[in-house]
Design an enzyme around this catalytic site. Structure first.
Site, PDB file in Angstrom:
ATOM      1  N   CYS A   1      76.267 107.314  12.339  1.00  0.00           N
ATOM      2  CA  CYS A   1      75.661 106.182  13.025  1.00  0.00           C
ATOM      3  C   CYS A   1      76.726 105.444  13.823  1.00  0.00           C
ATOM      4  CB  CYS A   1      75.024 105.226  12.013  1.00  0.00           C
ATOM      5  SG  CYS A   1      73.889 106.021  10.851  1.00  0.00           S
TER       6      CYS A   1
ATOM      7  N   GLY B   1      78.859 107.418   8.827  1.00  0.00           N
ATOM      8  CA  GLY B   1      79.467 108.594   8.220  1.00  0.00           C
ATOM      9  C   GLY B   1      78.590 109.220   7.163  1.00  0.00           C
ATOM     10  N   GLU B   2      79.229 109.990   6.276  1.00  0.00           N
ATOM     11  CA  GLU B   2      78.537 110.649   5.172  1.00  0.00           C
ATOM     12  C   GLU B   2      79.436 110.628   3.937  1.00  0.00           C
ATOM     13  OE1 GLU B   2      75.499 111.665   5.316  1.00  0.00           O
ATOM     14  OE2 GLU B   2      75.126 111.767   7.476  1.00  0.00           O
TER      15      GLU B   2
ATOM     16  N   ILE C   1      79.862 128.838  23.060  1.00  0.00           N
ATOM     17  CA  ILE C   1      79.794 128.969  24.508  1.00  0.00           C
ATOM     18  C   ILE C   1      80.855 129.960  24.957  1.00  0.00           C
ATOM     19  CG2 ILE C   1      78.818 126.685  24.944  1.00  0.00           C
ATOM     20  CD1 ILE C   1      81.629 125.788  25.779  1.00  0.00           C
TER      21      ILE C   1
ATOM     22  N   ILE D   1      70.075 111.364   8.854  1.00  0.00           N
ATOM     23  CA  ILE D   1      70.524 112.666   8.357  1.00  0.00           C
ATOM     24  C   ILE D   1      70.041 112.892   6.931  1.00  0.00           C
ATOM     25  CG2 ILE D   1      72.536 114.107   7.851  1.00  0.00           C
ATOM     26  CD1 ILE D   1      72.169 113.588  10.834  1.00  0.00           C
TER      27      ILE D   1
ATOM     28  N   LEU E   1      71.515 107.314  13.126  1.00  0.00           N
ATOM     29  CA  LEU E   1      71.138 108.708  13.326  1.00  0.00           C
ATOM     30  C   LEU E   1      70.763 109.223  11.944  1.00  0.00           C
ATOM     31  CD1 LEU E   1      70.952 111.285  15.080  1.00  0.00           C
ATOM     32  CD2 LEU E   1      73.342 111.727  14.507  1.00  0.00           C
TER      33      LEU E   1
END
EC number: 6.3.5.4
Length: 631
Positions: free
Chosen positions: A2, A76-77, A291, A53, A51
């Protein structure tokens, strides 16, 4: 994952305008598109962008503790939150959500500031105590998550997840710190001990700051450090088994999410190792993405496809043109401060690709710093052995003389490019490594500066804090000290800043399992001969992963994301390079000698010299100043 922002009055508990907090949060809305909240009380205002999660609907922020005394905003987490939750519940804690935010509050209620060391994860948070009228700011061990702060003229401290949150506050002075220019040119980024703007600070990694209403702002306190002073005993097989256990545990703990999860896959050792361990632990196909480039010399996509096939991943790939200079202005907006690591462009592109199918992506970042994976580590290890054989006075005279007269042959095969090695051997270990990791050396910087800027800079040199950090490191050898400086200086300032800003710009959470602090602490204790052996860096990890990965993946030369900036400045960006000397925002600062800048640009455009990295630095600095309205 976040973003947050806040205002805390240090002197008197004056009311905080919620609209001002909202303005700061709006500036970082990209970090949290799923939720928004503001809370204010006398002397304090906290804002949060979420955000989602974990516990997608049940953990809104700002979040109050069960007794209403504490209020938290968190980015964070916490990977061990389930274990901590069970331990705290057994001791009487009551939980109302299924997420990790509430665990931070309960841990603080139970253990106070000492509870921070119980958290395993990536995090920055602000925790306000209504009874004590105190604010605790904390940043994780390695600095994965950022935290900016500044004291204002009205007696308040403002803070936020990005500099742009602070800039949104009308009382923040937009005045350049001239020493940040010296730091930026030396390193290619503004390191964590400084900010581009005067008065703005970054909370250092592994530090906390406890602010008390009515008291002056103290200095941050370090709550975690890594030591290279001890050595593990045991065979390579035993230490490799322990390393593998730590890697498995770190990967598995970072696979917890209530949203789609995947991994970046370049086809190199680190990302391939993470994908291998994810596939081992997952009941379903791992989602991977990579990529490739349409220029063969830059393209690693074939290696990524091999790993994806070997482990049966659900693989997404996209080929892009390396001539992707159109994204420069977007990068400037992401970073706020000038940031000259050109690999940020392809990193942003792979984050965009990942976000099309997942919300969380695991990366291989951190293994090179922790386990001595860079070529410069191999050189440092070898050069220090030579330094140990000869007295400093003899080395300075012998190698210094040879280095001064040996031709600079960037065009020659690598074994013949001895000038840098000779000059490195002439100096100290700290001087050599500062030179190896730096971008623009002190002599070239000196030649570019105007007399007016040199007066502003005084006797400060950007290399000094770095060399002091190496010299004071809890370490036994030059390689130890180099890796310590990588983890404490280079990693948070460059690598983690790059990944945080480019991933958050697209609403993607990036997780770095190889930066698990238990793994970092173990890696710091591995004997040097198991880190660097037979000219190979990261030897123990490569040897351990033989059971998973083929030899040509493990032992091929390290490449990484490549951006053809040398060609850009001889082609589509040649005019931009020429304008640096006069018509740019940078030219108007008066910091640089216009003739010197013009000569640098012309020498590169004509092909006489390769000044692409310096020109990229100057262009990014110019665009950052223009965007912030500072020149």
């Amino acid at each position: 994952m976040c973003g947050f922002a806040g205002i805390f009055h240090l002197t008197t508990p004056k009311p905080v305008d919620p609209a001002r907090v909202e303005l700061m949060c709006d500036a970082i809305a990209h970090r949290g598109p799923d939720g928004f909240g503001i809370w204010t009380a006398p002397g304090i205002g906290l804002g949060h962008r979420r955000l989602s999660i974990i516990d997608l609907e049940g953990s809104p922020q700002p979040m109050a503790s069960s007794d209403g005394r504490l209020m938290l905003v968190f980015n964070g987490e916490i990977y061990n939150y389930r274990e901590l939750r069970a331990e705290l519940a057994a001791q009487g804690a009551v939980f109302h959500t299924d997420g990790d935010s509430e665990v931070i509050l309960a841990a603080y209620q139970r253990w106070g500031v000492e509870g921070v060391s119980r958290l395993s994860g990536m995090f920055a948070f602000a925790l306000y105590d209504l009874e004590a009228r105190s604010l605790l700011l904390v940043r994780d061990r390695l600095g994965v998550k950022p935290l900016f702060m500044a004291e204002l003229s009205d007696g308040s401290m403002i803070f936020g997840s990005e500099l742009k949150a602070l800039i949104a506050h009308p009382l923040l002075r937009r005045e350049i710190d001239p020493l940040a220019v010296e730091d930026y040119l030396a390193w290619g980024y503004v390191p964590d001990h400084r900010s581009l703007l005067k008065g703005v600070r970054k909370l250092p990694a592994g530090h906390m700051l406890l602010l008390q209403s009515g008291k002056p702002c103290p200095q941050p306190r370090q709550w975690w450090d890594v030591s290279f002073a001890e050595r593990r005993k045991g065979s390579a097989a035993d230490l490799g088994a322990e390393l593998l256990h730590l890697m498995r545990d770190a990967v598995q703990s970072r696979m917890v999410a209530d949203v789609p999860l995947g991994a970046f896959l370049s086809g190199g050792v680190d990302s391939s190792s993470v994908v291998a361990l994810m596939a081992e632990a997952s009941a379903s196909r791992v989602k991977t993405c990579s990529i490739g480039f349409d220029v063969k010399a830059f393209d690693e996509s074939a290696y990524a496809r091999r790993i994806a096939t070997q482990f049966g991943t659900d693989h997404s790939a996209r080929t892009v043109s390396p001539d992707d200079y159109a994204g420069i202005d977007d990068l400037v907006a992401m970073f706020d401060e000038p940031f000259a690591d050109a690999s940020a462009l392809p990193t942003w592109r792979v984050c965009q690709l990942a976000r099309e199918s997942v919300t969380v992506a695991l990366s291989g970042d951190g293994a090179d710093e922790a386990l001595a994976g860079y070529r410069r580590h191999v050189f440092q290890h070898g050069e220090d052995r030579v330094r140990g054989l000869l007295p400093e006075g003899l080395r300075a005279g012998l190698f210094g003389t040879l280095g001064r007269y040996y031709p600079k042959a960037d065009w020659a095969p690598r074994p013949l490019r001895a000038k840098t090695t000779l000059l490195s051997l002439a100096g100290s270990s700290e001087q050599a490594y500062a030179s190896a990791i730096g971008v623009t050396g002190p002599d070239l910087r000196q030649a570019l500066y105007s007399p007016a800027y040199m007066a502003l800079r005084g006797d400060y040199r950007a290399e000094r804090p770095f060399m002091e950090m190496m010299a004071k490191a809890p370490a036994r050898s030059g390689l130890d000290r180099a890796q310590y400086a990588d983890l404490k200086f280079w990693l948070p300032g460059d690598i983690l800043t790059k990944v945080d800003r480019t991933s958050m710009a697209v609403g993607l959470e990036a997780r770095e399992p190889l930066l698990d602090h238990r793994l970092i602490e173990f890696a710091a204790s591995i004997p040097e001969g198991l880190r660097v052996r037979s000219g190979q860096g990261k030897w123990l990890m490569k040897d351990t992963m033989r059971r998973y990965l083929p030899e040509d993946i493990l032992f091929r030369p390290k490449q990484g994301f490549v951006t053809p900036i040398a060609q850009w400045f001889r082609g589509p960006l040649a005019g931009t390079a020429q304008a640096i000397a006069s018509s740019s925002a940078l030219g108007r600062t008066g910091w640089f000698d216009a003739d010197a800048l013009g000569a640098i640009a012309q020498a590169h455009i004509s092909g006489l010299s390769d000044h692409s990295r310096l020109l990229w630095q100057l262009v990014m600095l110019d665009k950052s100043l223009a965007r912030l309205g500072l020149a």
